[in-house]
Design a protein around this motif. Structure first.
Motif, PDB file in Angstrom:
ATOM      1  N   SER A  12      66.762  34.536  47.352  1.00 19.68           N
ATOM      2  CA  SER A  12      65.300  34.630  47.662  1.00 19.68           C
ATOM      3  C   SER A  12      64.609  33.585  46.738  1.00 19.68           C
ATOM      4  O   SER A  12      63.368  33.261  46.654  1.00 19.68           O
ATOM      5  N   GLY A  13      65.293  32.834  45.753  1.00 20.99           N
ATOM      6  CA  GLY A  13      64.692  31.906  44.929  1.00 20.99           C
ATOM      7  C   GLY A  13      64.564  32.541  43.561  1.00 20.99           C
ATOM      8  O   GLY A  13      63.843  31.850  42.579  1.00 20.99           O
ATOM      9  N   THR A  32      71.749  38.150  34.735  1.00 19.47           N
ATOM     10  CA  THR A  32      73.115  38.933  34.734  1.00 19.47           C
ATOM     11  C   THR A  32      74.129  38.120  35.503  1.00 19.47           C
ATOM     12  O   THR A  32      75.245  38.031  35.288  1.00 19.47           O
ATOM     13  N   ARG A  37      78.940  34.879  35.140  1.00 16.42           N
ATOM     14  CA  ARG A  37      79.848  33.716  35.532  1.00 16.42           C
ATOM     15  C   ARG A  37      80.132  32.929  34.550  1.00 16.42           C
ATOM     16  O   ARG A  37      81.079  32.255  34.166  1.00 16.42           O
ATOM     17  N   ARG A 134      80.250  28.388  44.114  1.00 15.11           N
ATOM     18  CA  ARG A 134      80.042  29.650  43.934  1.00 15.11           C
ATOM     19  C   ARG A 134      80.970  30.441  44.829  1.00 15.11           C
ATOM     20  O   ARG A 134      80.708  30.361  46.119  1.00 15.11           O
TER      21      ARG A 134
HETATM   22  P1  AP5 Z   1      68.305  30.528  44.082  1.00 21.21           P
HETATM   23  O1  AP5 Z   1      66.951  30.457  43.210  1.00 21.21           O
HETATM   24  O2  AP5 Z   1      69.824  30.576  43.733  1.00 21.21           O
HETATM   25  O3  AP5 Z   1      67.932  32.137  44.486  1.00 21.21           O
HETATM   26  P2  AP5 Z   1      68.686  33.475  43.846  1.00 21.21           P
HETATM   27  O4  AP5 Z   1      67.721  34.650  44.452  1.00 21.21           O
HETATM   28  O5  AP5 Z   1      68.452  33.459  42.421  1.00 21.21           O
HETATM   29  O6  AP5 Z   1      69.994  33.582  44.745  1.00 21.21           O
HETATM   30  P3  AP5 Z   1      71.325  33.906  43.996  1.00 21.21           P
HETATM   31  O7  AP5 Z   1      72.329  33.621  45.056  1.00 21.21           O
HETATM   32  O8  AP5 Z   1      71.673  33.287  42.924  1.00 21.21           O
HETATM   33  O9  AP5 Z   1      71.221  35.338  43.959  1.00 21.21           O
HETATM   34  P4  AP5 Z   1      71.968  36.835  43.764  1.00 21.21           P
HETATM   35  O10 AP5 Z   1      71.088  37.650  43.426  1.00 21.21           O
HETATM   36  O11 AP5 Z   1      72.820  36.862  44.701  1.00 21.21           O
HETATM   37  O12 AP5 Z   1      72.975  35.969  42.496  1.00 21.21           O
HETATM   38  P5  AP5 Z   1      73.162  36.810  40.970  1.00 21.21           P
HETATM   39  O13 AP5 Z   1      73.713  35.397  40.280  1.00 21.21           O
HETATM   40  O14 AP5 Z   1      72.019  37.433  40.595  1.00 21.21           O
HETATM   41  O15 AP5 Z   1      68.181  29.843  45.302  1.00 21.21           O
HETATM   42  C1  AP5 Z   1      69.083  30.072  46.624  1.00 21.21           C
HETATM   43  C2  AP5 Z   1      69.156  28.680  47.147  1.00 21.21           C
HETATM   44  O16 AP5 Z   1      67.850  28.477  47.917  1.00 21.21           O
HETATM   45  C3  AP5 Z   1      69.409  27.501  46.321  1.00 21.21           C
HETATM   46  O17 AP5 Z   1      70.114  26.583  47.069  1.00 21.21           O
HETATM   47  C4  AP5 Z   1      67.828  26.891  45.991  1.00 21.21           C
HETATM   48  O18 AP5 Z   1      68.068  25.547  46.017  1.00 21.21           O
HETATM   49  C5  AP5 Z   1      67.576  27.504  47.693  1.00 21.21           C
HETATM   50  N1  AP5 Z   1      66.092  27.628  47.473  1.00 21.21           N
HETATM   51  C6  AP5 Z   1      65.270  28.309  46.375  1.00 21.21           C
HETATM   52  N2  AP5 Z   1      64.106  28.188  46.690  1.00 21.21           N
HETATM   53  C7  AP5 Z   1      63.596  27.898  48.024  1.00 21.21           C
HETATM   54  C8  AP5 Z   1      62.654  27.357  48.897  1.00 21.21           C
HETATM   55  N3  AP5 Z   1      61.618  27.791  48.445  1.00 21.21           N
HETATM   56  N4  AP5 Z   1      62.913  26.785  50.159  1.00 21.21           N
HETATM   57  C9  AP5 Z   1      64.229  26.400  50.434  1.00 21.21           C
HETATM   58  N5  AP5 Z   1      65.367  26.604  49.545  1.00 21.21           N
HETATM   59  C10 AP5 Z   1      65.133  27.293  48.460  1.00 21.21           C
HETATM   60  O19 AP5 Z   1      74.408  37.687  41.226  1.00 21.21           O
HETATM   61  C11 AP5 Z   1      75.727  37.290  41.927  1.00 21.21           C
HETATM   62  C12 AP5 Z   1      76.621  38.772  41.862  1.00 21.21           C
HETATM   63  O20 AP5 Z   1      76.725  38.896  40.342  1.00 21.21           O
HETATM   64  C13 AP5 Z   1      76.022  39.899  42.352  1.00 21.21           C
HETATM   65  O21 AP5 Z   1      76.412  39.965  44.007  1.00 21.21           O
HETATM   66  C14 AP5 Z   1      76.966  40.981  41.854  1.00 21.21           C
HETATM   67  O22 AP5 Z   1      78.133  40.907  42.167  1.00 21.21           O
HETATM   68  C15 AP5 Z   1      76.876  40.314  40.344  1.00 21.21           C
HETATM   69  N6  AP5 Z   1      75.644  40.798  39.515  1.00 21.21           N
HETATM   70  C16 AP5 Z   1      74.618  40.131  38.961  1.00 21.21           C
HETATM   71  N7  AP5 Z   1      73.725  40.956  38.372  1.00 21.21           N
HETATM   72  C17 AP5 Z   1      74.243  42.279  38.597  1.00 21.21           C
HETATM   73  C18 AP5 Z   1      73.823  43.394  38.360  1.00 21.21           C
HETATM   74  N8  AP5 Z   1      72.309  43.530  37.496  1.00 21.21           N
HETATM   75  N9  AP5 Z   1      74.294  44.526  38.580  1.00 21.21           N
HETATM   76  C19 AP5 Z   1      75.477  44.385  39.180  1.00 21.21           C
HETATM   77  N10 AP5 Z   1      76.076  43.260  39.609  1.00 21.21           N
HETATM   78  C20 AP5 Z   1      75.436  42.253  39.341  1.00 21.21           C
END
Ligand code: AP5
Length: 191
Positions: A12-13, A32, A37, A134
């Motif tokens: 979602s960004g 987190t 990572r 990733r």
């Molecule tokens: P990005 O900005 O990376 O979006 P994001 O919401 O940060 O997406 P993530 O994939 O990083 O989120 P996530 O929640 O799955 O990952 P997390 O690392 O927290 O943008 C995504 C893409 O879109 C990019 O290519 C960007 O350039 C593009 N983009 C952005 N804005 C745009 C726009 N306006 N228009 C077009 N394109 C756009 O978690 C990963 C894993 O870690 C989880 O699955 C889980 O296993 C673990 N984990 C992390 N936190 C926890 C927790 N609190 N509890 C338990 N497990 C956890």
């Protein structure tokens, strides 16, 4: 202190907007996903266990991420405020975060929730998976599993903060700049 939760489904960004927000508002970014990572890159025991779960698109156990956030908060006693990205992701994590902040005599100021359609989320993450390296972006099945996990366990976190009137929905589609402007408008309203 100003403490912000940037909330929303995978893709979602949150990460993209966080980078801009921490620069503008001088907040400490606590993601987190990034912390996990980094544990994986350093091949720690925690990282190796977490990787197994993350590669399936599932959530890492609450106690692991709560422990990481607790340490990170303690390591930043001079922070002006925190930007939480990807945390809390369950009701238990939300309750634990409130307790941790309470100990520091502070609380969550606002939750900004990015609203993006499922098609757009999948399109973004599949595209990022072509180059990001990733392991949870490698195929659409894992990406869909992450979104399912979000609906099953994480949307409840928004309900938790709604009871305290702390949730503002942000349209998360459009240019990165347009979305950033909407977020800043909300923050500037309360600081
Ligand atoms: P990005 O900005 O990376 O979006 P994001 O919401 O940060 O997406 P993530 O994939 O990083 O989120 P996530 O929640 O799955 O990952 P997390 O690392 O927290 O943008 C995504 C893409 O879109 C990019 O290519 C960007 O350039 C593009 N983009 C952005 N804005 C745009 C726009 N306006 N228009 C077009 N394109 C756009 O978690 C990963 C894993 O870690 C989880 O699955 C889980 O296993 C673990 N984990 C992390 N936190 C926890 C927790 N609190 N509890 C338990 N497990 C956890």
């Amino acid at each position: 202190m100003f403490n912000l939760i940037l909330f929303g489904p995978p893709g979602s960004g949150k990460g993209t907007q966080s980078e801009k927000l921490i620069a503008k508002y001088n907040l400490k970014h606590l993601s987190t996903g990034d912390l996990l990572r980094s544990e994986i890159a350093n091949q720690t025991a925690l990282g190796l266990e977490a990787k197994k779960v993350m590669d399936k698109g599932e959530l890492v156990p609450d106690e692991v991420v709560i422990g990481m956030i607790s340490t990170a908060i303690d390591q930043n006693p001079d922070a002006k405020g925190f930007l939480f990205d990807g945390f809390p992701r369950t009701s238990a994590q939300a309750e634990a975060l409130d307790k941790l902040l309470d100990l520091k005599k502070t609380s969550i100021s606002i939750m900004l929730a990015l609203d993006v359609s499922e098609n757009e989320l999948i399109k973004r993450l599949v595209k990022r998976g072509e180059t990001s390296g990733r392991s949870d972006d490698v195929n659409e099945d894992i990406i869909r599993a992450r979104i399912t996990e979000y609906h099953k366990k994480t949307t409840a976190v928004a309900d938790y903060y709604k009871q305290f009137d702390k949730v503002v929905l942000i349209k998360g589609e459009g240019s990165v700049e347009e979305i950033f402007d909407q977020i800043c408008l909300q923050i500037d309203n309360i600081i």
